[in-house]
Design an enzyme around this catalytic site. Structure first.
Site, PDB file in Angstrom:
ATOM      1  N   ARG A   1      -8.346   2.790  17.586  1.00  0.00           N
ATOM      2  CA  ARG A   1      -7.549   3.284  16.469  1.00  0.00           C
ATOM      3  C   ARG A   1      -6.106   2.808  16.580  1.00  0.00           C
ATOM      4  O   ARG A   1      -5.394   2.702  15.583  1.00  0.00           O
ATOM      5  CB  ARG A   1      -7.599   4.822  16.410  1.00  0.00           C
ATOM      6  CG  ARG A   1      -6.728   5.429  15.321  1.00  0.00           C
ATOM      7  CD  ARG A   1      -7.106   6.854  14.986  1.00  0.00           C
ATOM      8  NE  ARG A   1      -7.264   7.698  16.159  1.00  0.00           N
ATOM      9  CZ  ARG A   1      -6.252   8.265  16.838  1.00  0.00           C
ATOM     10  NH1 ARG A   1      -5.007   8.059  16.455  1.00  0.00           N
ATOM     11  NH2 ARG A   1      -6.507   9.038  17.884  1.00  0.00           N
TER      12      ARG A   1
ATOM     13  N   TYR B   1       0.303  -3.218  -9.160  1.00  0.00           N
ATOM     14  CA  TYR B   1      -1.096  -2.827  -9.043  1.00  0.00           C
ATOM     15  C   TYR B   1      -1.237  -1.333  -9.350  1.00  0.00           C
ATOM     16  O   TYR B   1      -0.433  -0.510  -8.889  1.00  0.00           O
ATOM     17  CB  TYR B   1      -1.617  -3.151  -7.641  1.00  0.00           C
ATOM     18  CG  TYR B   1      -3.005  -2.632  -7.370  1.00  0.00           C
ATOM     19  CD1 TYR B   1      -4.078  -2.987  -8.189  1.00  0.00           C
ATOM     20  CD2 TYR B   1      -3.250  -1.764  -6.310  1.00  0.00           C
ATOM     21  CE1 TYR B   1      -5.346  -2.491  -7.964  1.00  0.00           C
ATOM     22  CE2 TYR B   1      -4.514  -1.283  -6.063  1.00  0.00           C
ATOM     23  CZ  TYR B   1      -5.558  -1.642  -6.898  1.00  0.00           C
ATOM     24  OH  TYR B   1      -6.816  -1.155  -6.667  1.00  0.00           O
TER      25      TYR B   1
ATOM     26  N   ASP C   1       5.459  -7.219  -2.466  1.00  0.00           N
ATOM     27  CA  ASP C   1       4.010  -7.404  -2.487  1.00  0.00           C
ATOM     28  C   ASP C   1       3.763  -8.850  -2.908  1.00  0.00           C
ATOM     29  O   ASP C   1       3.956  -9.227  -4.062  1.00  0.00           O
ATOM     30  CB  ASP C   1       3.357  -6.431  -3.474  1.00  0.00           C
ATOM     31  CG  ASP C   1       1.839  -6.489  -3.426  1.00  0.00           C
ATOM     32  OD1 ASP C   1       1.288  -7.554  -3.079  1.00  0.00           O
ATOM     33  OD2 ASP C   1       1.184  -5.484  -3.766  1.00  0.00           O
TER      34      ASP C   1
ATOM     35  N   LYS D   1      -7.625 -10.379  -0.745  1.00  0.00           N
ATOM     36  CA  LYS D   1      -7.541 -11.390  -1.788  1.00  0.00           C
ATOM     37  C   LYS D   1      -7.511 -12.793  -1.177  1.00  0.00           C
ATOM     38  O   LYS D   1      -8.447 -13.193  -0.496  1.00  0.00           O
ATOM     39  CB  LYS D   1      -6.331 -11.113  -2.676  1.00  0.00           C
ATOM     40  CG  LYS D   1      -6.183  -9.652  -3.117  1.00  0.00           C
ATOM     41  CD  LYS D   1      -7.405  -9.071  -3.809  1.00  0.00           C
ATOM     42  CE  LYS D   1      -7.122  -7.786  -4.569  1.00  0.00           C
ATOM     43  NZ  LYS D   1      -7.081  -6.553  -3.793  1.00  0.00           N
TER      44      LYS D   1
END
Length: 398
Positions: free
Chosen positions: A51, A103, A175, A200
């Site tokens: 983690r 987005y 971004d 992406k």
């Protein structure tokens, strides 16, 4: 991280990684392990629990950091990266300035979650940098821009916004999902933090979800690492391995994506059933000069509207055969999306229209197929959707 003089393809293939020291494997293995045996209390090989950190994830971070030319951390999704960014830098009473066209998940995060814990945001048109300065207030800690914007392709002048933000003592995060550092090196333009949905173009094959944050500020990096460990949103080993494999071909893929998108946009602009095309590489694009200053190339994303409005747009997307109706972008396959009912469905209709996202807008992620085949598919779909036979061929605009 010092500047790397090697070429883009070399950096995205190799990073700074040697072959696997245990076996000589040229690809970093998938370390599918929860925990790691320690030699003694506090004595280990850099990994204790997955983690917090995992060798396969670290390998991806090395190569992606070579692309960004900044230390990088990877996350389970792009939204996990954005959430970590906001939770790391903002607290109750703080304020952020955000591009009005971003987005839809970013808008949802603020409107439905962060505002509930007292973190405010102003969504402004950052394509006019004066709006950024006007929106900054005493409790503003972060300016967050998305350029090119999803799905309108509207641009923001990164260098100009960086100057305004830094003069006010505010951080700038970008971004950069649509272009990546391969086509838009945001740190060279003044950004403090680079945000990517690695789902992406970075991975590029519709096989994973993931995100990343990169920064040259060591204190921010450690804060991101702490929040990631605490909320448990590190990327998985398998998805990191697949993403690193996809990253090796990023430079070649972006070159083909950009070339195909330019050809498809040129063809669409001449089609009598298409009323508007938005692609930064087109001279008709309102911010074409900024695009040429800010981009090495213009990527594979474009949007367009068809005569006949929403019914024609929906019929077109139902009629395509090669293009796939899907909520993703940046993959080898050409993907077509209806933002109003898919990626931006949570935004009220009147707000969408004001942002330049009418119900008839179509987003196209131009893939790696032969451009002539993409055009042929759009041509037959447009004929079905708009009822017009046309003679504009791919060869006419090549």
């Amino acid at each position: 991280m010092s500047s790397d003089s090697r070429g883009l393809s070399t950096r995205t293939i190799h990073g700074t990684l040697p072959p696997d020291p245990a076996t000589g494997a040229i690809l970093t293995p998938i370390y599918q392990s929860t925990t790691y045996v320690q030699e003694a209390v506090g004595v280990h090989k850099g990994f204790t629990y997955s983690r917090a950190a995992n060798p396969t994830v670290s390998a991806l971070e090395d190569v992606l950091g070579s692309l960004e030319e900044a230390p990088t951390l990877c996350f389970s999704t792009g939204m996990a990266a954005i959430t970590t960014l906001f939770l790391s830098l903002l607290k109750q009473g703080d304020h952020a300035v955000i591009s009005d066209v971003v987005y839809g998940g970013t808008v949802r995060l603020f409107r439905q979650i962060l505002e509930g814990v007292g973190i405010r945001a102003s969504f402004v048109d950052t394509s006019d940098v004066r709006n950024v300065g006007a929106a900054i207030e005493q409790r503003t800690k972060l300016v967050f821009i998305e350029t090119p914007a999803n799905p309108t392709l509207k641009l923001t002048d990164i260098a100009a916004v960086a100057e305004i933000a830094h003069k006010a003592g505010v951080l700038l995060a970008v971004d950069n999902t649509f272009l990546t550092a391969a086509l838009q090196p945001v740190f060279d333009l003044g950004a403090d933090i680079s945000v990517l949905s690695t789902t992406k173009y970075i991975e590029g094959h519709n096989a994973t979800v993931g995100g990343s944050l990169a920064t040259r500020d060591a204190a921010f990096l450690e804060r991101f690492r702490l929040v990631r460990k605490t909320i448990g949103c590190i990327q998985s080993p398998l998805e990191s391995w697949l993403t690193q494999r996809g990253l090796k071909t990023l430079a070649m893929r972006l070159e083909r994506h950009s070339r195909n998108a330019q050809e498809v946009a040129t063809w669409l602009e001449q089609h009598p059933s298409v009323t508007r095309v938005s692609y930064p590489g087109m001279k008709s694009f309102p911010q074409h000069d900024l695009a040429c200053r800010q981009h090495a190339a213009h990527g594979g994303m474009l949007s367009f509207e068809v005569a006949g409005g929403t019914p024609a747009a929906l019929e077109l997307m139902k009629s395509v055969k090669l293009c796939s109706l899907a909520e993703n972008l940046g993959a080898a396959e050409t993907l077509i999306t209806h933002p109003a009912t898919m990626t931006h469905a949570d935004i009220p209709p009147d707000t969408r229209v004001a942002l330049g996202i009418p119900d008839g807008l179509i987003r196209l992620s131009v893939g790696l197929e032969d451009a002539a085949d993409i055009i042929a598919d759009l041509e037959q779909a447009l004929e079905k959707a708009c009822g017009k036979e046309v003679s504009v061929s791919a060869s006419a605009v090549a």
